[in-house]
Design a protein around this motif. Structure first.
Motif, PDB file in Angstrom:
ATOM      1  N   TYR A 295      36.703  46.363  42.396  1.00 32.45           N
ATOM      2  CA  TYR A 295      37.890  46.246  41.541  1.00 32.45           C
ATOM      3  C   TYR A 295      37.536  45.151  40.448  1.00 32.45           C
ATOM      4  O   TYR A 295      36.710  44.432  40.766  1.00 32.45           O
ATOM      5  CB  TYR A 295      39.000  45.656  42.485  1.00 32.45           C
ATOM      6  N   ILE A 296      38.329  45.348  39.396  1.00 27.59           N
ATOM      7  CA  ILE A 296      38.478  44.343  38.407  1.00 27.59           C
ATOM      8  C   ILE A 296      39.819  44.297  37.882  1.00 27.59           C
ATOM      9  O   ILE A 296      40.539  45.155  38.026  1.00 27.59           O
ATOM     10  CB  ILE A 296      37.779  44.798  37.021  1.00 27.59           C
ATOM     11  N   ILE A 297      40.347  43.139  37.540  1.00 28.34           N
ATOM     12  CA  ILE A 297      41.653  42.929  37.096  1.00 28.34           C
ATOM     13  C   ILE A 297      41.784  42.797  35.712  1.00 28.34           C
ATOM     14  O   ILE A 297      41.015  42.033  35.055  1.00 28.34           O
ATOM     15  CB  ILE A 297      42.329  41.750  37.914  1.00 28.34           C
ATOM     16  N   LEU A 298      42.384  43.455  34.936  1.00 31.71           N
ATOM     17  CA  LEU A 298      42.579  43.476  33.400  1.00 31.71           C
ATOM     18  C   LEU A 298      43.941  42.883  33.144  1.00 31.71           C
ATOM     19  O   LEU A 298      45.025  43.306  33.250  1.00 31.71           O
ATOM     20  CB  LEU A 298      42.079  44.753  33.013  1.00 31.71           C
ATOM     21  N   GLY A 299      43.842  41.813  32.089  1.00 32.22           N
ATOM     22  CA  GLY A 299      45.170  41.310  31.784  1.00 32.22           C
ATOM     23  C   GLY A 299      44.952  40.888  30.426  1.00 32.22           C
ATOM     24  O   GLY A 299      43.868  40.716  29.644  1.00 32.22           O
ATOM     25  N   GLU A 316      41.550  33.973  43.137  1.00 36.23           N
ATOM     26  CA  GLU A 316      41.292  32.946  43.730  1.00 36.23           C
ATOM     27  C   GLU A 316      41.126  32.887  45.123  1.00 36.23           C
ATOM     28  O   GLU A 316      40.501  31.840  45.925  1.00 36.23           O
ATOM     29  CB  GLU A 316      42.379  31.712  43.628  1.00 36.23           C
ATOM     30  N   THR A 317      41.173  34.129  45.974  1.00 33.58           N
ATOM     31  CA  THR A 317      41.046  34.324  47.207  1.00 33.58           C
ATOM     32  C   THR A 317      40.111  35.544  47.529  1.00 33.58           C
ATOM     33  O   THR A 317      39.877  35.820  48.526  1.00 33.58           O
ATOM     34  CB  THR A 317      42.306  34.662  47.984  1.00 33.58           C
ATOM     35  N   THR A 318      39.524  36.073  46.495  1.00 37.75           N
ATOM     36  CA  THR A 318      38.509  37.092  46.637  1.00 37.75           C
ATOM     37  C   THR A 318      37.696  37.198  45.527  1.00 37.75           C
ATOM     38  O   THR A 318      37.475  36.173  44.684  1.00 37.75           O
ATOM     39  CB  THR A 318      39.229  38.549  46.389  1.00 37.75           C
ATOM     40  N   ASP A 319      36.505  37.992  45.551  1.00 38.78           N
ATOM     41  CA  ASP A 319      35.558  38.189  44.552  1.00 38.78           C
ATOM     42  C   ASP A 319      36.191  38.872  43.335  1.00 38.78           C
ATOM     43  O   ASP A 319      35.248  39.163  42.382  1.00 38.78           O
ATOM     44  CB  ASP A 319      34.253  38.603  45.082  1.00 38.78           C
ATOM     45  N   ILE A 320      37.340  39.395  43.354  1.00 41.67           N
ATOM     46  CA  ILE A 320      37.383  40.483  42.275  1.00 41.67           C
ATOM     47  C   ILE A 320      37.842  39.352  41.021  1.00 41.67           C
ATOM     48  O   ILE A 320      38.531  38.602  40.935  1.00 41.67           O
ATOM     49  CB  ILE A 320      38.908  41.142  42.564  1.00 41.67           C
ATOM     50  N   PRO A 321      37.162  39.785  39.840  1.00 37.77           N
ATOM     51  CA  PRO A 321      37.084  38.795  38.612  1.00 37.77           C
ATOM     52  C   PRO A 321      38.334  39.526  37.723  1.00 37.77           C
ATOM     53  O   PRO A 321      38.609  40.503  37.640  1.00 37.77           O
ATOM     54  CB  PRO A 321      35.867  39.150  37.873  1.00 37.77           C
ATOM     55  N   PHE A 322      38.891  38.414  37.009  1.00 37.41           N
ATOM     56  CA  PHE A 322      39.824  38.674  36.141  1.00 37.41           C
ATOM     57  C   PHE A 322      39.283  38.841  34.705  1.00 37.41           C
ATOM     58  O   PHE A 322      38.544  38.083  34.261  1.00 37.41           O
ATOM     59  CB  PHE A 322      40.791  37.536  36.155  1.00 37.41           C
ATOM     60  N   PRO A 367      40.786  33.924  31.909  1.00 34.92           N
ATOM     61  CA  PRO A 367      39.642  34.994  32.613  1.00 34.92           C
ATOM     62  C   PRO A 367      38.426  34.655  33.008  1.00 34.92           C
ATOM     63  O   PRO A 367      37.728  33.620  32.324  1.00 34.92           O
ATOM     64  CB  PRO A 367      39.742  36.260  31.625  1.00 34.92           C
ATOM     65  N   LYS A 368      37.834  34.990  34.001  1.00 39.30           N
ATOM     66  CA  LYS A 368      36.446  34.883  34.061  1.00 39.30           C
ATOM     67  C   LYS A 368      35.495  35.483  33.157  1.00 39.30           C
ATOM     68  O   LYS A 368      34.502  34.887  32.741  1.00 39.30           O
ATOM     69  CB  LYS A 368      36.038  35.334  35.510  1.00 39.30           C
ATOM     70  N   TYR A 369      35.903  36.683  32.578  1.00 39.08           N
ATOM     71  CA  TYR A 369      35.147  37.496  31.629  1.00 39.08           C
ATOM     72  C   TYR A 369      35.991  37.802  30.460  1.00 39.08           C
ATOM     73  O   TYR A 369      37.106  38.496  30.691  1.00 39.08           O
ATOM     74  CB  TYR A 369      34.495  38.616  32.002  1.00 39.08           C
ATOM     75  N   GLU A 370      35.970  37.029  29.219  1.00 39.96           N
ATOM     76  CA  GLU A 370      36.775  37.185  28.091  1.00 39.96           C
ATOM     77  C   GLU A 370      36.331  38.219  27.191  1.00 39.96           C
ATOM     78  O   GLU A 370      35.258  38.532  26.964  1.00 39.96           O
ATOM     79  CB  GLU A 370      36.936  35.593  27.507  1.00 39.96           C
ATOM     80  N   CYS A 371      37.477  39.062  26.965  1.00 43.08           N
ATOM     81  CA  CYS A 371      36.969  40.379  25.961  1.00 43.08           C
ATOM     82  C   CYS A 371      36.804  39.808  24.457  1.00 43.08           C
ATOM     83  O   CYS A 371      37.548  39.013  24.154  1.00 43.08           O
ATOM     84  CB  CYS A 371      38.126  41.420  25.990  1.00 43.08           C
TER      85      CYS A 371
END
Length: 435
Positions: A295-299, A316-322, A367-371
């Motif tokens: 998974y990836i979260i996109l916002g 903050e509770t999983t390895d799923i990145p924002f 985000p952990k990874y910024e667009c």
């Protein structure tokens, strides 16, 4: 924008010991004194005023865009809008966007499965050229079409799709828009592109196309029905304005095995009609369907309120990145009180904290990874390629057309609730596609 961010709320009625008010104004003054979170702003609150001007004289004094009053004549409509995805006045179940540069500018973006349009087989991405015998051309096409849908019970449309023209007769009915929408981007099996699934969550409401469990029911049903699909899924919360706290926390729990999902501090009425500050936390439980998978979260900056609770809880509770950009920063919530006169008092009385105990109000979540540039599908795809090795088209190849495979097209999550705003972006999309 602000009107869209009145999320994170619950509805309650005043406690039985509430003193009988002298007027609607007096009751609202009393209620604000008891539950409004920022007590320092209450000292100079006007004690006396006109009950016909409560918002202007009382609530606006606090300079809090989220703390508002709705008079009795409009309160039920506001409650419906907050609690449900009901399309007021009935609908045929389609969402469209416009290309004003084209002769017939109206294109269908979404077709709700449980709607007149869905049952009739109206094609997604079709071009509506006529409605109730009126040719939909030029800059006024949108206004004309909207008027026809608003004021007609029966809507006859002609749609061009893949160079074929079809006619549909649709009867308006009660429609609840789905809030979970599923698409597949970058899908081209001929070139070895498996596709990336975008699971868009438009809001968090207790009553949607899923009449029993709302947004939570929609996303859980989707996950339950696709357990064999191992492709990367993007949990898309772009421009998600929030909604009911229990919904976004329950959905976050689907992806988290353990830990604190969210905590809050609030000012509440006690049983004797006084007020007290309270604190609570929500804990994750293991064994849910979303705990396995890629998974990836996109916002983006439009991700606010309950969407931010969800993002913080999962990341903050999983390895799923924002992935994307900093969110809006609405870390406060409101409770809605039905007043004695039948009005609706929506009052800021809660502050939320991330699982790590951080306040994000006015700051947002980073985000952990910024667009770089726009927060779009391509940005998410590049991260999916980086993290999971998903094969995607190179920029020189262009984007693989967003499409639905046959299996997904039948799902009841098909639908939408927001019109695409940037028509020029999608004009380029249609110029490159083969219809």
């Amino acid at each position: 924008m602000l009107l869209c961010l009145l999320g994170c709320s619950d509805f309650i009625h005043p406690v039985k010991s509430t003193p009988e008010p002298e007027s609607e104004y007096a009751f609202n003054y009393w209620l604000l004194q008891k539950v409004y979170l920022y007590e320092d702003r209450l000292a100079d609150l006007p004690k006396d005023g006109d009950s016909d001007s409560i918002q202007q004289q009382l609530y606006s004094f606090l300079k809090d865009p989220y703390t508002t009053y709705t008079p009795p004549s409009k309160s039920e409509a506001v409650i419906t809008q907050i609690n449900t995805s009901l399309i007021v006045g009935g609908d045929i179940g389609m969402l469209y966007y416009t290309f004003n540069e084209i002769e017939h500018p109206i294109y269908i973006k979404r077709v709700y499965a449980k709607s007149p349009a869905g049952r009739a087989g109206v094609p997604r991405y079709g071009n509506i050229i006529e409605a109730n015998g009126i040719d939909l051309t030029g800059e006024r096409a949108k206004a004309i079409y909207d008027s026809i849908v608003d004021y007609s019970k029966t809507i006859d449309i002609r749609v061009v799709y893949n160079k074929d023209t079809s006619s549909f007769t649709l009867q308006k009915e009660t429609v609840y828009a789905p809030t979970v929408l599923v698409d597949t981007s970058f899908y081209n099996p001929d070139k070895g592109y498996p596709g990336i699934i975008f699971v868009s969550i438009d809001g968090f409401k207790p009553k949607t196309a899923d009449q029993v469990s709302g947004t939570y029911g929609e996303i859980k049903a989707y996950l339950d029905s696709t357990t064999t699909d191992k492709r990367v899924r993007v949990l898309d919360l772009r421009n998600n304005p929030g909604g009911h706290v229990d919904q976004c926390i329950k959905i976050a729990d689907l992806f988290s095995k353990k830990g604190t999902l969210s905590s809050r501090r609030w000012r509440a009425l006690t049983a004797d009609g006084e007020s007290a500050y309270r604190e609570s936390t929500n804990k994750a439980k293991a064994g849910d369907i979303g705990e396995n998978g890629k998974y990836i979260i996109l916002g983006n900056r439009g991700s606010a309120s309950c969407a931010e609770i969800f993002i913080a809880a999962v990341t903050e509770t999983t390895d799923i990145p924002f992935v994307g950009m900093r969110t809006f920063g609405k870390g406060i919530g409101q409770t809605s009180f039905k007043t004695y006169a039948g009005g609706l008092a929506k009052i800021t009385d809660l502050e939320f904290f991330t699982p790590n105990g951080n306040s994000y109000h006015g700051k947002g979540i980073y985000p952990k990874y910024e667009c770089e540039g726009a927060v779009n599908d391509t940005c998410a795809a590049k991260i999916a390629n980086k993290l999971y090795g998903v094969k995607i088209p190179q920029s020189s190849e262009g984007l693989a057309k967003r499409s639905m495979d046959a299996k997904e097209e039948k799902k009841e999550f098909e639908g939408g609730a927001i019109e695409w705003a940037d028509e020029k972006t999608y004009l380029k999309f249609f110029e490159k596609s083969k219809f």
